[in-house]
Design a protein around this motif. Structure first.
Motif, PDB file in Angstrom:
ATOM      1  N   UNK A  35     -25.165 -22.543  42.380  1.00 31.39           N
ATOM      2  CA  UNK A  35     -24.014 -21.941  43.042  1.00 31.39           C
ATOM      3  C   UNK A  35     -23.285 -22.947  43.934  1.00 31.39           C
ATOM      4  N   UNK A  36     -24.043 -23.803  44.637  1.00 35.51           N
ATOM      5  CA  UNK A  36     -23.422 -24.752  45.564  1.00 35.51           C
ATOM      6  C   UNK A  36     -23.018 -26.062  44.897  1.00 35.51           C
ATOM      7  N   UNK A  37     -23.649 -26.392  43.781  1.00 35.90           N
ATOM      8  CA  UNK A  37     -23.335 -27.673  43.131  1.00 35.90           C
ATOM      9  C   UNK A  37     -22.114 -27.604  42.240  1.00 35.90           C
ATOM     10  N   UNK A  41     -17.637 -22.856  41.988  1.00 33.26           N
ATOM     11  CA  UNK A  41     -18.504 -21.693  42.024  1.00 33.26           C
ATOM     12  C   UNK A  41     -18.896 -21.242  40.625  1.00 33.26           C
ATOM     13  N   UNK A  42     -19.595 -20.109  40.570  1.00 34.51           N
ATOM     14  CA  UNK A  42     -20.061 -19.604  39.292  1.00 34.51           C
ATOM     15  C   UNK A  42     -19.826 -18.105  39.210  1.00 34.51           C
ATOM     16  N   UNK A  43     -19.696 -17.622  38.005  1.00 32.19           N
ATOM     17  CA  UNK A  43     -19.611 -16.185  37.769  1.00 32.19           C
ATOM     18  C   UNK A  43     -21.015 -15.660  37.499  1.00 32.19           C
ATOM     19  N   UNK A  44     -21.177 -14.345  37.560  1.00 33.82           N
ATOM     20  CA  UNK A  44     -22.482 -13.745  37.282  1.00 33.82           C
ATOM     21  C   UNK A  44     -22.916 -14.020  35.847  1.00 33.82           C
ATOM     22  N   UNK A  45     -21.954 -13.985  34.918  1.00 29.88           N
ATOM     23  CA  UNK A  45     -22.287 -14.255  33.519  1.00 29.88           C
ATOM     24  C   UNK A  45     -22.758 -15.692  33.335  1.00 29.88           C
ATOM     25  N   UNK A  46     -22.082 -16.624  34.030  1.00 29.69           N
ATOM     26  CA  UNK A  46     -22.483 -18.024  33.945  1.00 29.69           C
ATOM     27  C   UNK A  46     -23.864 -18.254  34.528  1.00 29.69           C
ATOM     28  N   UNK A  47     -24.166 -17.606  35.665  1.00 32.26           N
ATOM     29  CA  UNK A  47     -25.483 -17.756  36.272  1.00 32.26           C
ATOM     30  C   UNK A  47     -26.572 -17.165  35.383  1.00 32.26           C
ATOM     31  N   UNK A  48     -26.281 -16.031  34.749  1.00 37.87           N
ATOM     32  CA  UNK A  48     -27.252 -15.415  33.845  1.00 37.87           C
ATOM     33  C   UNK A  48     -27.593 -16.361  32.698  1.00 37.87           C
ATOM     34  N   UNK A  49     -26.581 -17.011  32.152  1.00 33.48           N
ATOM     35  CA  UNK A  49     -26.812 -17.909  31.017  1.00 33.48           C
ATOM     36  C   UNK A  49     -27.609 -19.137  31.439  1.00 33.48           C
ATOM     37  N   UNK A  50     -27.271 -19.723  32.572  1.00 33.79           N
ATOM     38  CA  UNK A  50     -27.926 -20.958  33.013  1.00 33.79           C
ATOM     39  C   UNK A  50     -29.393 -20.727  33.346  1.00 33.79           C
ATOM     40  N   UNK A  51     -29.679 -19.633  34.048  1.00 34.84           N
ATOM     41  CA  UNK A  51     -31.057 -19.373  34.487  1.00 34.84           C
ATOM     42  C   UNK A  51     -31.867 -18.579  33.473  1.00 34.84           C
ATOM     43  N   UNK A  52     -31.209 -18.039  32.449  1.00 37.65           N
ATOM     44  CA  UNK A  52     -31.918 -17.239  31.467  1.00 37.65           C
ATOM     45  C   UNK A  52     -32.389 -15.907  32.017  1.00 37.65           C
ATOM     46  N   UNK A  53     -31.617 -15.335  32.938  1.00 40.50           N
ATOM     47  CA  UNK A  53     -31.987 -14.039  33.515  1.00 40.50           C
ATOM     48  C   UNK A  53     -31.855 -12.942  32.465  1.00 40.50           C
ATOM     49  N   UNK A  58     -28.765  -8.486  37.401  1.00 39.61           N
ATOM     50  CA  UNK A  58     -29.586  -9.304  38.294  1.00 39.61           C
ATOM     51  C   UNK A  58     -28.791 -10.476  38.836  1.00 39.61           C
ATOM     52  N   UNK A  59     -28.068 -11.168  37.959  1.00 39.68           N
ATOM     53  CA  UNK A  59     -27.256 -12.314  38.382  1.00 39.68           C
ATOM     54  C   UNK A  59     -26.167 -11.863  39.351  1.00 39.68           C
ATOM     55  N   UNK A  60     -25.517 -10.733  39.044  1.00 42.95           N
ATOM     56  CA  UNK A  60     -24.445 -10.207  39.902  1.00 42.95           C
ATOM     57  C   UNK A  60     -24.984  -9.865  41.277  1.00 42.95           C
TER      58      UNK A  60
END
Length: 265
Positions: A35-37, A41-53, A58-60
């Motif tokens: 999120x900080x790097x 910023x990132x969207x919830x969908x992007x965070x879900x994909x990167x972390x494999x949630x 959960x990401x949202x």
């Protein structure tokens, strides 16, 4: 952990945004680093994909918990000369797809002057542009005695009575555009709209907008930091100082009293 004397049980994550989490702190820290790097910023969908949630929800939820940690209790107020103006943000409201959404959110923005550039900023969603909405924002965002630079809107008339110096630039009938007469605050507004459309595709509901504004402010005020690690470290620090946020309060933020510590808004 359990107290040897009273046998009360607690956890190192109690009283933080990590309280009651069933996920490892390592994965949380990976989310915070991502999120900080990322510059925008990132969207919830992007965070879900990167972390494999497993789920988007959960990401949202994680992102909203972290946004609540981006306002530091007791942060310094803006000082010196500060440009202030309002703008409308058109966000997608639930159950109002596309052009059926006619409502817009009203945002007030304060941008501290730093020579010809922009210093720190503050912003907040307000119900209207009356003095009753604008003056409390200024009191929570700008140090008394500072110069408040606004246009001729009547809502700013009580500014001097509340301990500020007031500089007014009347926009009507001027050859220069508002962006030329008050360039800093309008630059911030332009960047905010671009960020909401670019990173979040404009799909930000009004009831959650304040926390997106907190994230944008956190990023903007640290934009000159040469180390992304420092942003990560700061977010971890503040995550430990923020009380736990139940999912119900995230889903229904209007019933949640937004913290107003001294020196913050």
């Amino acid at each position: 952990m359990r107290c040897r004397d009273c046998r009360h049980q607690t956890s190192v994550t109690a009283g933080t945004i990590f309280q009651d989490t069933r996920t490892s702190l390592r994965l949380w820290f990976q989310a915070m680093w991502w999120m900080t790097s990322q510059k925008n910023g990132v969207s919830a969908l992007g965070l879900q994909r990167v972390l494999g949630l497993n789920t988007y929800e959960t990401a949202w939820t994680w992102l909203h918990k972290l946004r609540r940690a981006m306002v530091r209790p007791g942060r310094d107020l803006l000082t010196g000369r500060v440009e202030v103006d309002e703008c409308y943000i058109g966000g997608l409201e639930e159950d109002l797809p596309g052009r059926l959404n006619l409502d817009k959110a009203l945002i007030v923005v304060a941008a501290q002057e730093d020579g010809l550039g922009i210093g720190r900023i503050r912003m907040r969603q307000i119900v209207d542009a009356s003095a009753a909405s604008l003056v409390p924002f200024l009191q929570g965002s700008v140090e008394p005695g500072s110069v408040i630079h606004t246009d001729g809107w009547l809502g700013y008339q009580p500014v001097e009575r509340n301990g500020y110096k007031h500089e007014v630039t009347f926009l009507k009938g001027r050859k220069k555009t508002p962006s030329e007469l008050m360039p800093r605050v309008h630059r911030v507004i332009s960047l905010l709209k671009r960020w909401l459309l670019g990173t979040h595709q404009g799909a930000v509901s009004h009831k959650h907008l304040d926390y997106y504004l907190d994230e944008f402010t956190f990023r903007f005020n640290r934009r000159r930091s040469k180390s992304r690690g420092k942003l990560f470290f700061r977010l971890v620090q503040q995550a430990l100082a923020v009380e736990p946020v139940p999912l119900d309060r995230i889903l229904h933020p209007r019933s949640e009293p937004k913290p107003q510590p001294v020196g913050a808004w």
